[in-house]
Scaffold this motif. Structure first.
Motif, mmCIF file in Angstrom:
data_model
loop_
_atom_site.group_PDB
_atom_site.id
_atom_site.type_symbol
_atom_site.label_atom_id
_atom_site.label_comp_id
_atom_site.label_asym_id
_atom_site.label_seq_id
_atom_site.Cartn_x
_atom_site.Cartn_y
_atom_site.Cartn_z
ATOM 1 N N GLN A 1 0.848 -1.192 0.000
ATOM 2 C CA GLN A 1 0.000 0.000 0.000
ATOM 3 C C GLN A 1 0.884 1.242 0.000
ATOM 4 O O GLN A 1 1.739 1.407 0.867
ATOM 5 C CB GLN A 1 -0.886 0.014 1.248
ATOM 6 C CG GLN A 1 -1.685 1.293 1.452
ATOM 7 C CD GLN A 1 -2.868 1.388 0.508
ATOM 8 O OE1 GLN A 1 -3.599 0.414 0.317
ATOM 9 N NE2 GLN A 1 -3.064 2.560 -0.084
ATOM 10 N N VAL A 2 0.704 2.103 -1.002
ATOM 11 C CA VAL A 2 1.479 3.344 -1.057
ATOM 12 C C VAL A 2 0.928 4.310 -0.015
ATOM 13 O O VAL A 2 -0.253 4.660 -0.031
ATOM 14 C CB VAL A 2 1.420 3.981 -2.460
ATOM 15 C CG1 VAL A 2 2.188 5.305 -2.464
ATOM 16 C CG2 VAL A 2 2.010 3.035 -3.501
ATOM 17 N N ALA A 3 1.795 4.735 0.895
ATOM 18 C CA ALA A 3 1.372 5.609 1.992
ATOM 19 C C ALA A 3 1.771 7.060 1.775
ATOM 20 O O ALA A 3 1.221 7.956 2.411
ATOM 21 C CB ALA A 3 1.962 5.113 3.311
ATOM 22 N N GLY A 4 2.738 7.306 0.886
ATOM 23 C CA GLY A 4 3.171 8.681 0.687
ATOM 24 C C GLY A 4 4.011 8.845 -0.561
ATOM 25 O O GLY A 4 4.649 7.895 -1.041
ATOM 26 N N TYR A 5 3.978 10.064 -1.106
ATOM 27 C CA TYR A 5 4.816 10.440 -2.243
ATOM 28 C C TYR A 5 5.629 11.650 -1.812
ATOM 29 O O TYR A 5 5.074 12.650 -1.352
ATOM 30 C CB TYR A 5 3.955 10.780 -3.464
ATOM 31 C CG TYR A 5 4.739 11.394 -4.606
ATOM 32 C CD1 TYR A 5 5.685 10.649 -5.298
ATOM 33 C CD2 TYR A 5 4.549 12.724 -4.973
ATOM 34 C CE1 TYR A 5 6.420 11.213 -6.332
ATOM 35 C CE2 TYR A 5 5.275 13.292 -6.004
ATOM 36 C CZ TYR A 5 6.208 12.528 -6.679
ATOM 37 O OH TYR A 5 6.942 13.088 -7.695
ATOM 38 N N HIS A 6 6.950 11.565 -1.945
ATOM 39 C CA HIS A 6 7.836 12.574 -1.376
ATOM 40 C C HIS A 6 8.781 13.114 -2.451
ATOM 41 O O HIS A 6 9.434 12.349 -3.158
ATOM 42 C CB HIS A 6 8.634 11.968 -0.224
ATOM 43 C CG HIS A 6 7.780 11.174 0.724
ATOM 44 N ND1 HIS A 6 7.050 11.755 1.737
ATOM 45 C CD2 HIS A 6 7.510 9.845 0.784
ATOM 46 C CE1 HIS A 6 6.376 10.817 2.387
ATOM 47 N NE2 HIS A 6 6.643 9.651 1.826
ATOM 48 N N MET A 7 8.853 14.434 -2.543
ATOM 49 C CA MET A 7 9.686 15.081 -3.550
ATOM 50 C C MET A 7 10.693 16.013 -2.889
ATOM 51 O O MET A 7 10.743 16.115 -1.651
ATOM 52 C CB MET A 7 8.814 15.840 -4.547
ATOM 53 C CG MET A 7 7.963 16.926 -3.930
ATOM 54 S SD MET A 7 7.037 17.891 -5.166
ATOM 55 C CE MET A 7 5.866 16.676 -5.749
ATOM 56 N N LEU A 8 11.502 16.687 -3.713
ATOM 57 C CA LEU A 8 12.562 17.523 -3.164
ATOM 58 C C LEU A 8 12.011 18.539 -2.170
ATOM 59 O O LEU A 8 10.953 19.124 -2.368
ATOM 60 C CB LEU A 8 13.322 18.235 -4.284
ATOM 61 C CG LEU A 8 12.672 19.398 -5.033
ATOM 62 C CD1 LEU A 8 13.732 20.170 -5.793
ATOM 63 C CD2 LEU A 8 11.602 18.910 -5.997
ATOM 64 N N GLY A 9 12.749 18.678 -1.060
ATOM 65 C CA GLY A 9 12.323 19.566 0.011
ATOM 66 C C GLY A 9 11.538 18.870 1.102
ATOM 67 O O GLY A 9 11.405 19.401 2.205
#
Length: 237
Positions: free
Chosen positions: A78-86
């Motif tokens: 299960q994908v719980a989060g999407y995280h990008m720069l910063g």
């Protein structure tokens, strides 16, 4: 995965204003420079940490993007989060000392390692840093709450609209286009994140495109009508 001990300077980092040093003066930023002991470089598909790994640090995303995943009761990822720069990740393991999810690079990625105990010690001496840390913790709690609302009360089209608008806002805050960007997650991963089946996600992307809301070419997306997407979220009941 490779670890570099090369010195990282927060003062010259392109995502400084999105990270913990925001609002600190040059002397205070220099103290955080001492705190950051290493940076980790990941290839696409590499895991930064896995479920059960010891946790002693937070990670600031300097380049690229990652997804965090947990195992559902039926064994599915299960994908719980999407995280990008910063963004800063790794909070899930602070309380127990072990990570409760896995963080995996969606593309070539680089993160700064922030040892949590040293970060806490420094925050006690630097009130602005302590304030930023508290704000970060608050944002994480709010994000988790919003995801629960997303999964529990929204229709399928609302979930995808919220996902796209959230990405739009995050890219805007980072100085990028708020209407044209590349989706780093697959349709299946997006479905897992917003609680929809792959077929539903694909159908909604096609429908949004047919209605002139978006333009899709592979993973490249152009938001053509932000107002209409926001209207979808308002059409409830």
């Amino acid at each position: 995965m490779s670890i570099s001990e090369l010195k990282i300077h927060c003062a010259t980092c392109s995502v400084r204003e999105l990270c913990l040093p925001v609002g600190l003066n040059s002397e205070e930023v220099a103290q955080i420079d001492v705190l950051v002991g290493a940076r980790v470089r990941l290839r696409k598909g590499d895991a930064l940490y896995r479920v059960g790994d010891p946790s002693a640090a937070l990670y600031a995303v300097r380049l690229g993007s990652l997804k965090t995943t947990v195992l559902a009761e039926d064994g599915r990822e299960q994908v719980a989060g999407y995280h990008m720069l910063g963004d800063i990740i790794g909070l899930d393991g602070i309380g127990s000392g072990h990570h409760g999810c896995q963080a995996q690079a969606l593309e070539d990625t680089e993160v700064c390692v922030l040892p949590f105990e040293r970060l806490e010690d420094l925050a006690r001496d630097l009130p602005p840093l302590q304030h930023n840390l508290h704000q970060f913790l608050s944002r994480e709690i709010t994000r988790d709450h919003n995801i629960m609302l997303l999964l529990g009360s929204m229709r399928a089209e609302e979930r995808l609209a919220v996902f796209l608008l959230n990405l739009s806002d995050r890219y805007r805050k980072r100085g990028y286009s708020s209407t044209e960007f590349v989706l780093r997650m697959t349709r299946e991963e997006i479905g897992s994140y917003v609680g929809l089946k792959l077929e539903t996600v694909s159908r909604l992307f096609s429908r949004f495109q047919e209605e002139g809301l978006i333009q899709v070419q592979g993973r490249a997306v152009k938001l053509l009508d932000l107002t209409a997407l926001k209207r979808i979220i308002g059409q409830r009941g």
